[in-house]
Design an enzyme around this catalytic site. Structure first.
Site, mmCIF file in Angstrom:
data_model
loop_
_atom_site.group_PDB
_atom_site.id
_atom_site.type_symbol
_atom_site.label_atom_id
_atom_site.label_comp_id
_atom_site.label_asym_id
_atom_site.label_seq_id
_atom_site.Cartn_x
_atom_site.Cartn_y
_atom_site.Cartn_z
ATOM 1 N N TYR A 20 6.255 -1.339 5.532
ATOM 2 C CA TYR A 20 5.521 -2.005 4.522
ATOM 3 C C TYR A 20 4.890 -3.437 5.096
ATOM 4 O O TYR A 20 3.580 -3.433 4.768
ATOM 5 C CB TYR A 20 6.611 -2.390 3.315
ATOM 6 C CG TYR A 20 5.890 -3.048 2.271
ATOM 7 C CD1 TYR A 20 5.098 -2.643 1.443
ATOM 8 C CD2 TYR A 20 5.964 -4.272 1.831
ATOM 9 C CE1 TYR A 20 4.551 -2.910 0.417
ATOM 10 C CE2 TYR A 20 5.641 -4.972 0.928
ATOM 11 C CZ TYR A 20 4.707 -4.246 -0.057
ATOM 12 O OH TYR A 20 4.066 -4.933 -0.938
ATOM 13 N N ALA A 43 3.925 -3.771 8.185
ATOM 14 C CA ALA A 43 2.952 -3.347 9.031
ATOM 15 C C ALA A 43 1.651 -2.816 8.259
ATOM 16 O O ALA A 43 0.449 -3.095 8.358
ATOM 17 C CB ALA A 43 3.430 -2.349 9.801
HETATM 18 N N1 LIG Z 1 5.470 -5.785 -7.332
HETATM 19 C C1 LIG Z 1 5.507 -6.694 -6.562
HETATM 20 O O1 LIG Z 1 6.473 -7.691 -6.362
HETATM 21 C C2 LIG Z 1 4.605 -6.662 -5.324
HETATM 22 C C3 LIG Z 1 4.494 -7.509 -4.511
HETATM 23 C C4 LIG Z 1 3.384 -7.884 -3.434
HETATM 24 C C5 LIG Z 1 2.651 -6.776 -3.403
HETATM 25 N N2 LIG Z 1 2.462 -5.529 -4.191
HETATM 26 C C6 LIG Z 1 1.870 -4.526 -4.089
HETATM 27 O O2 LIG Z 1 1.021 -4.398 -5.298
HETATM 28 C C7 LIG Z 1 0.737 -2.817 -5.511
HETATM 29 C C8 LIG Z 1 0.902 -2.564 -6.799
HETATM 30 O O3 LIG Z 1 2.650 -2.975 -6.969
HETATM 31 P P1 LIG Z 1 3.589 -2.416 -8.114
HETATM 32 O O4 LIG Z 1 4.980 -3.168 -7.955
HETATM 33 O O5 LIG Z 1 2.676 -2.624 -9.457
HETATM 34 O O6 LIG Z 1 3.540 -0.835 -7.794
HETATM 35 P P2 LIG Z 1 4.489 0.019 -8.624
HETATM 36 O O7 LIG Z 1 5.297 0.771 -7.715
HETATM 37 O O8 LIG Z 1 4.700 -0.394 -10.154
HETATM 38 O O9 LIG Z 1 3.220 1.119 -9.031
HETATM 39 C C9 LIG Z 1 2.417 1.908 -7.811
HETATM 40 C C10 LIG Z 1 1.745 2.886 -8.464
HETATM 41 O O10 LIG Z 1 0.933 3.868 -7.340
HETATM 42 C C11 LIG Z 1 1.071 5.016 -7.689
HETATM 43 N N3 LIG Z 1 1.053 5.925 -6.330
HETATM 44 C C12 LIG Z 1 2.013 5.805 -5.458
HETATM 45 N N4 LIG Z 1 1.579 6.629 -4.364
HETATM 46 C C13 LIG Z 1 0.520 7.295 -4.681
HETATM 47 C C14 LIG Z 1 -0.535 8.142 -4.274
HETATM 48 N N5 LIG Z 1 -0.285 8.952 -3.102
HETATM 49 N N6 LIG Z 1 -1.505 8.599 -4.883
HETATM 50 C C15 LIG Z 1 -1.795 7.830 -6.092
HETATM 51 N N7 LIG Z 1 -0.947 7.127 -6.768
HETATM 52 C C16 LIG Z 1 -0.084 6.654 -6.077
HETATM 53 C C17 LIG Z 1 2.497 5.474 -8.367
HETATM 54 O O11 LIG Z 1 2.534 6.532 -9.089
HETATM 55 C C18 LIG Z 1 2.405 4.221 -9.221
HETATM 56 O O12 LIG Z 1 2.103 4.189 -10.799
HETATM 57 C C19 LIG Z 1 1.325 -2.297 -4.396
HETATM 58 O O13 LIG Z 1 0.460 -1.843 -3.434
HETATM 59 C C20 LIG Z 1 2.219 -3.094 -3.853
HETATM 60 O O14 LIG Z 1 2.886 -2.943 -2.518
HETATM 61 C C21 LIG Z 1 3.504 -5.506 -5.255
#
Ligand SMILES: NC(=O)c1ccc[n+]([C@@H]2O[C@H](COP(=O)([O-])OP(=O)(O)OC[C@H]3O[C@@H](n4cnc5c(N)ncnc54)[C@H](O)[C@@H]3O)[C@@H](O)[C@H]2O)c1
Length: 254
Positions: free
Chosen positions: A160, A162
């Site tokens: 993650y 990376a």
């Molecule tokens: N939630 C956090 O604390 C946090 C912190 C830092 C960064 N982020 C980043 O923000 C973004 C959103 O985070 P979140 O917590 O809302 O994520 P989440 O896991 O709640 O939602 C991710 C969504 O992406 C979709 N998805 C996953 N793989 C997919 C694919 N191959 N094709 C199409 N759709 C796909 C899933 O179905 C899901 O609806 C992510 O990139 C995450 O790494 C989140």
């Protein structure tokens, strides 16, 4: 949030929009007047969010795609562009990681899954969307990185970290390549956001520790990250490109 309709007439594709930060971003873009493509592998979730946007008076369509596939991504972006007649904004929020794992125990196939779903998918989206934006001489691409790529204060899995670091490098490279075509490319780096996934991957003790060590004293709401995303996606952010906007409550100050 501000209710100015500064996206009126625009079409925005938001990946990962079936939940979490992507959903919050899609809903705010729609409130600001954009037509929104709710892009996700989760068909039921994408339909739910598109219906919720319509119920609020917005305009949205579900776009179901697996971003692990180049052919599927290319087809979905092209189909959405044909359907909407334009493509002004791409927000790439799909990604994340399913559970914490340390460097030595990280399975080799888990590396591919996490790096590809977060980072390779960004390359696919840029490759599919940028030519359409270049033809229109306008575009906003906003991608979700993470504090994991900015600092080592929180334990994060190696694939993650990376992938999110790669996203920052690709953001700068794409900004460099696409700037002369009127396209900006920027990243938002949240810390811990109150989404169901965060509550699954962080223990209650860890959440308390995060609250204590964050200057703002709490985790973010998805809507607070969406506010940063929507700003960078807006016409007003016209002279900002290649940057990382840290939306982390002051947890790290780079
Ligand atoms: N939630 C956090 O604390 C946090 C912190 C830092 C960064 N982020 C980043 O923000 C973004 C959103 O985070 P979140 O917590 O809302 O994520 P989440 O896991 O709640 O939602 C991710 C969504 O992406 C979709 N998805 C996953 N793989 C997919 C694919 N191959 N094709 C199409 N759709 C796909 C899933 O179905 C899901 O609806 C992510 O990139 C995450 O790494 C989140």
């Amino acid at each position: 949030m501000n209710s100015a309709k500064n996206f009126a007439g625009q079409f925005a594709l938001v990946t990962g929009a079936a939940t979490g930060i992507g959903e919050a971003s899609a809903r705010e873009l729609a409130r600001r007047g954009a037509r929104v493509g709710v892009m996700d592998i989760n068909a039921e979730g994408a339909a739910r969010v598109a219906s919720a946007i319509a119920a609020e008076g917005g305009d949205a369509m579900p776009c179901v795609v697996d971003l692990m596939s180049w052919e599927a991504t290319q087809h979905a972006v092209a189909a959405a562009h044909v359907s909407a007649g334009r493509l002004d904004v791409v927000v790439h929020s799909a990604g994340g990681f399913p559970q914490y794992v340390n460097l030595i125990d990280c399975p080799v196939d888990a590396w591919d899954a996490v790096v590809n779903s977060n980072l390779r998918s960004m390359f696919y989206l840029l490759k599919a969307a940028a030519p359409l934006m270049m033809a229109a001489k306008y575009g906003r691409f906003v991608t979700l990185s993470s504090m994991a790529a900015r600092s080592g204060v929180n334990p994060n899995p190696p694939h993650y970290t990376a992938a999110k670091g790669g996203i920052l490098a690709l953001t700068r490279q794409a900004a460099l390549d696409l700037g002369k075509h009127g396209i900006t490319v920027n990243a938002v780096a949240p810390a811990n956001v109150l989404t169901p996934r965060t509550l699954n991957i962080r223990s209650p003790e860890r959440i308390v520790h995060i609250e204590k060590t964050t200057p703002l004293g709490r985790l973010a709401k998805p809507e607070e990250i969406a506010a940063a995303v929507v700003f960078l996606a807006s016409p007003e952010a016209s002279y900002i490109t290649g940057v990382t906007l840290d939306a982390n409550g002051g947890a790290t100050m780079v």
